[in-house]
Design an enzyme around this catalytic site. Structure first.
Site, PDB file in Angstrom:
ATOM      1  N   ARG A  14       0.936  -1.093  -0.056  1.00  0.00           N
ATOM      2  CA  ARG A  14      -0.012  -0.007  -0.081  1.00  0.00           C
ATOM      3  C   ARG A  14       0.901   1.177  -0.007  1.00  0.00           C
ATOM      4  O   ARG A  14       0.990   1.947  -1.079  1.00  0.00           O
ATOM      5  CB  ARG A  14      -1.011   0.073   1.196  1.00  0.00           C
ATOM      6  CG  ARG A  14      -2.114   0.978   1.029  1.00  0.00           C
ATOM      7  CD  ARG A  14      -1.708   2.524   1.661  1.00  0.00           C
ATOM      8  NE  ARG A  14      -1.147   2.662   2.842  1.00  0.00           N
ATOM      9  CZ  ARG A  14      -0.877   3.499   3.517  1.00  0.00           C
ATOM     10  NH1 ARG A  14      -0.874   4.402   2.810  1.00  0.00           N
ATOM     11  NH2 ARG A  14      -0.575   3.644   4.728  1.00  0.00           N
ATOM     12  N   ASP A  15       1.722   1.514   1.041  1.00  0.00           N
ATOM     13  CA  ASP A  15       2.125   2.890   1.129  1.00  0.00           C
ATOM     14  C   ASP A  15       3.317   2.774   0.310  1.00  0.00           C
ATOM     15  O   ASP A  15       3.687   4.100  -0.090  1.00  0.00           O
ATOM     16  CB  ASP A  15       2.741   2.733   2.625  1.00  0.00           C
ATOM     17  CG  ASP A  15       2.952   4.310   3.062  1.00  0.00           C
ATOM     18  OD1 ASP A  15       2.806   5.277   2.294  1.00  0.00           O
ATOM     19  OD2 ASP A  15       3.499   4.659   3.916  1.00  0.00           O
ATOM     20  N   HIS A 211       3.296   3.886  12.876  1.00  0.00           N
ATOM     21  CA  HIS A 211       3.772   4.034  11.517  1.00  0.00           C
ATOM     22  C   HIS A 211       4.999   4.944  11.205  1.00  0.00           C
ATOM     23  O   HIS A 211       4.653   6.129  11.612  1.00  0.00           O
ATOM     24  CB  HIS A 211       2.742   4.205  10.618  1.00  0.00           C
ATOM     25  CG  HIS A 211       2.972   4.368   9.262  1.00  0.00           C
ATOM     26  ND1 HIS A 211       2.664   3.340   8.240  1.00  0.00           N
ATOM     27  CD2 HIS A 211       3.452   5.290   8.393  1.00  0.00           C
ATOM     28  CE1 HIS A 211       2.998   3.467   7.066  1.00  0.00           C
ATOM     29  NE2 HIS A 211       3.454   4.696   6.876  1.00  0.00           N
ATOM     30  N   HIS A 213       8.287   6.937   9.272  1.00  0.00           N
ATOM     31  CA  HIS A 213       9.094   7.108   8.157  1.00  0.00           C
ATOM     32  C   HIS A 213      10.468   7.418   8.308  1.00  0.00           C
ATOM     33  O   HIS A 213      10.963   7.951   9.378  1.00  0.00           O
ATOM     34  CB  HIS A 213       8.476   8.220   7.138  1.00  0.00           C
ATOM     35  CG  HIS A 213       7.132   7.726   6.432  1.00  0.00           C
ATOM     36  ND1 HIS A 213       6.846   8.363   5.266  1.00  0.00           N
ATOM     37  CD2 HIS A 213       6.052   6.720   6.609  1.00  0.00           C
ATOM     38  CE1 HIS A 213       5.451   7.878   4.784  1.00  0.00           C
ATOM     39  NE2 HIS A 213       5.202   6.882   5.504  1.00  0.00           N
ATOM     40  N   CYS A 244       4.276   9.309   1.662  1.00  0.00           N
ATOM     41  CA  CYS A 244       2.852   9.839   1.516  1.00  0.00           C
ATOM     42  C   CYS A 244       2.995  10.969   0.109  1.00  0.00           C
ATOM     43  O   CYS A 244       3.758  11.938   0.346  1.00  0.00           O
ATOM     44  CB  CYS A 244       2.548  10.913   2.706  1.00  0.00           C
ATOM     45  SG  CYS A 244       0.854  11.643   2.404  1.00  0.00           S
ATOM     46  N   ASN A 253       9.576   4.875   3.910  1.00  0.00           N
ATOM     47  CA  ASN A 253       9.263   4.035   5.107  1.00  0.00           C
ATOM     48  C   ASN A 253      10.431   3.315   5.663  1.00  0.00           C
ATOM     49  O   ASN A 253      11.616   3.275   5.178  1.00  0.00           O
ATOM     50  CB  ASN A 253       8.220   2.986   4.683  1.00  0.00           C
ATOM     51  CG  ASN A 253       6.841   3.555   4.317  1.00  0.00           C
ATOM     52  OD1 ASN A 253       5.961   3.531   5.171  1.00  0.00           O
ATOM     53  ND2 ASN A 253       6.720   3.643   3.103  1.00  0.00           N
TER      54      ASN A 253
END
Length: 314
Positions: A14-15, A211, A213, A244, A253
Site C-alpha cells: 500500500r504505502d 507507522h 518514515h 505520502c 518508510n
C-alpha cells in the site's frame, strides 16, 4: 498481543506502491504478498480503497484483498479514506481497516479533502456500518493519527491536539488509534512522550502500533524508542519503498529487513524467517516497474557470521 514479542505490519503493497508512478501488475502483487506471508509476516496492508483516478497503482485493491484472504493466518489490512472505501473493504473481506485522520488539518484537506469534523463524521458512519455485521465478521477499525509528529505544510503539530484527535476518534467509533510519522519529523523523545500522553487519554490497550518514515534518517531510532516504551506493532516497508504523495518530501518508510534484524538482534521474536524474507525481496525487485531502487543495509551485508535469530527459523 500475538505469540511474538513484536508484530511487524508490512505496508509496502500500500504505502510503498502508492508512491511509485509505474504500476505493478496484479499477478506480481499477488506473488509478492504470498512470499511476504510465507516468510512469517503476520499482517500486510495490501492496498487502499481510493478511486482509481487518484491512485491508479492501487486500483486492484479489492482483488488483491480477496486473494490475500485466502492465505492462512494472515491479517489482511487496508486503508480507507471514507465510508465508500470502507464499504469496498468490507465487501472484499478485509480483517482490518484504517482511516487516516491528519492532525494537521491542512494536510487532511490535501490528503482526503476533508476537515477534521468531516472525517469524524465518516468514522461515525463507518462504525454504524460495521455494527450491522455479525460480531465475528467485523473488521478491526483503526484511526490513524497522521502527521502527529509534525507536518511539512503546517510545521509543528501540538501534542495536546494529537491527544484531542485521538479521543475524538475513539468517541466516534474506532476500536483503536495508531501514531503515524507521515512526514518523518519524529524523534525518539517525541515517540516516548506522545505515546504516553495518548495512553493516558485513551488507554494503553487502544494504542499499540506506530507507522514511521525514515525521511530524515531517524526511522530505526524511533522504532527502537517505540518498542522500548511498550508499543507492540511497528509498520515497515520492504526495501524502504514508499511515502505520502500528499506530503512534500515525505519519502521513505522504515526498511522491513533492517527492522527485523534490529529486533531479532535484541532477542525479540518477530516470527519472520530471514531467508524467506530475502526471497520476497527478490520477487519485489524483479516485479517493480522501471528502475526503482530498494534500500537496506542488512540485505546488502547479510547476517553476521554465527548470528542466531531469536525467532526459530522454519
Amino acid at each position: 498481543m500475538s505469540k511474538f514479542d513484536i508484530e511487524i505490519s508490512e505496508v509496502g503493497p500500500r504505502d510503498g506502491l502508492q508512491s511509485i508512478a509505474p504500476i505493478m501488475t496484479t499477478a506480481d502483487k499477488k506473488r509478492w504478498i504470498k512470499a511476504l506471508a510465507d516468510s512469517g509476516i503476520p499482517e500486510i496492508e495490501v492496498g487502499s480503497f481510493v478511486p482509481a483516478k487518484v491512485l491508479p497503482q492501487l486500483a486492484d485493491t479489492a482483488e488483491i484483498t480477496q486473494f490475500a484472504k485466502t492465505i492462512p493466518d494472515l491479517t489482511v489490512a487496508v486503508l480507507v479514506p471514507n465510508l465508500r472505501g470502507a464499504e469496498g473493504a468490507i465487501a472484499a473481506g478485509a480483517d482490518k481497516i484504517t482511516i487516516p485522520l491528519s492532525v494537521s488539518e491542512t494536510h487532511s484537506l490535501k490528503n482526503v479533502r476533508r476537515t477534521h469534523e468531516q472525517m469524524l463524521q465518516e468514522v461515525r458512519e463507518i462504525r454504524a456500518l460495521i455494527d450491522t455485521l455479525p460480531v465475528a465478521e467485523r473488521p478491526k477499525f483503526e484511526g490513524g493519527l497522521s502527521t502527529c509528529f509534525g507536518c511539512t505544510l503546517e510545521g509543528n503539530v501540538p501534542e495536546d491536539k494529537v491527544v484531542r484527535i485521538a479521543e475524538a476518534l475513539m468517541e466516534a467509533g474506532c476500536d483503536e488509534v495508531g501514531l503515524s510519522d507521515t512526514t518523518g519529523f519524529g524523534s525518539p523523545l517525541q515517540v516516548r512522550r506522545l505515546t504516553q500522553k495518548v495512553w493516558d487519554a485513551v488507554g494503553k490497550q487502544n494504542l499499540t502500533g506506530i507507522h514511521l518514515h525514515n525521511t530524515r534518517g531517524q526511522g530505526l531510532a524511533n522504532a527502537l524508542a517505540a518498542v522500548e516504551v511498550g508499543l507492540t506493532t511497528v509498520d515497515a516497508s520492504m526495501g524502504g519503498i514508499g511515502g505520502c504523495p500528499f506530503a512534500p518530501g515525505a519519502s521513505g518508510n522504515i526498511i522491513t529487513e533492517d527492522l527485523v534484524f534490529l529486533l531479532e538482534s535484541m532477542g525479540l521474536k518477530t516470527g519472520i524467517n530471514f531467508e524467506r524474507m530475502m526471497i520476497a525481496r527478490e520477487i519485489l525487485q524483479q516485479a517493480l516497474p522501471g528502475n526503482i531502487e530498494l534500500y537496506g543495509f542488512t540485505p546488502d551485508a547479510g547476517l553476521p557470521k554465527g548470528f542466531a535469530m531469536a525467532t526459530p527459523q522454519f
